[in-house]
Design an enzyme around this catalytic site. Structure first.
Site, PDB file in Angstrom:
ATOM      1  CB  VAL A  80     -86.480 -53.214  23.976  1.00  0.00           C
ATOM      2  CG1 VAL A  80     -87.750 -52.382  24.107  1.00  0.00           C
ATOM      3  CG2 VAL A  80     -85.589 -52.643  22.879  1.00  0.00           C
ATOM      4  CB  CYS A  81     -87.773 -57.066  27.554  1.00  0.00           C
ATOM      5  SG  CYS A  81     -88.605 -57.571  26.026  1.00  0.00           S
ATOM      6  CG  ASP A  82     -82.582 -54.841  31.274  1.00  0.00           C
ATOM      7  OD1 ASP A  82     -82.051 -55.772  31.902  1.00  0.00           O
ATOM      8  OD2 ASP A  82     -82.410 -53.635  31.576  1.00  0.00           O
TER       9      ASP A  82
END
Length: 161
Positions: free
Chosen positions: A57-59
Site C-alpha cells: 500500500v505504501c508503494d
C-alpha cells in the site's frame, strides 16, 4: 485515537493535528543522514506518513504521489516513515521515485509524536496525510482509520489548489 491494522486495534501516541493548526516542527533524518525539519521545507508541502515504504500500500501511495507531484508547481511531497534512510534511498532508486523526498523518523520519533501518528504497539507510523501551506498552516488532514487503506488522493490534490 484508535486505528486498526488488518482489523486489529492500535493506539496512536502524540497530539493530533487539525486543519487550521500551525504545523508542528519536527526533526527527522534525510537520506544523506542530515537532519530535516519543518523549517527546512518551504512552499506548499504534503507530508505522507506511512508505516513502511517497502510494503504494497505504501508503494502504491508513494508512486501515485510521485506521478502527481510531477504535475504540480511549487509543491514539495515528503514521505516519512520509520524505515532507515538507507532503505528509503534504495527503495526510491529501485522504484524510480524522483518527485517525492523521503525522510526517516527512526531516530527521535518527533514527527510521529508531534503529528499524532506514532503507533505505540508497533513502533511505526500510521498512515496519514498532512497538507501545509506557505505560511505553515495545516490546510488538510487525513488520518486513516485502517492503516492498510490508501488515502483520498483527490481530496489531497484539491487541497493543494
Amino acid at each position: 485515537m484508535k486505528v486498526t491494522f488488518q482489523g486489529a486495534p492500535l493506539t496512536l501516541e502524540g497530539t493530533q493535528v487539525k486543519v487550521g493548526d500551525t504545523a508542528p516542527n519536527f526533526t527527522a533524518v534525510g537520506n544523506d543522514l542530515n537532519p530535516v525539519s519543518l523549517n527546512d521545507t518551504k512552499g506548499k508541502r504534503v507530508f505522507l506518513s506511512v508505516p513502511s515504504i517497502d510494503t504494497p500500500v505504501c508503494d502504491m501511495e508513494v508512486r501515485k504521489f510521485n506521478t502527481e507531484a510531477s504535475k504540480l508547481s511549487n509543491v514539495e511531497v515528503y514521505t516519512i516513515s520509520m524505515d532507515l534512510p538507507f532503505a528509503q534511498a534504495r527503495w526510491c532508486g529501485a522504484a524510480g521515485i524522483e518527485n517525492v523526498k523521503t525522510v526517516s523518523d527512526y531516530k527521535d520519533r518527533e514527527f510521529g509524536k508531534n503529528y499524532g501518528v506514532y503507533i505505540n504497539e508497533l513502533g511505526l507510523l500510521s498512515r496519514a496525510v498532512f497538507v501545509v501551506d506557505e505560511n505553515n498552516k495545516v490546510v488538510y488532514v487525513e488520518y486513516l482509520q485502517e492503516i492498510t487503506e490508501e488515502p483520498n488522493y483527490e481530496a489531497v490534490l484539491n487541497a493543494l489548489k
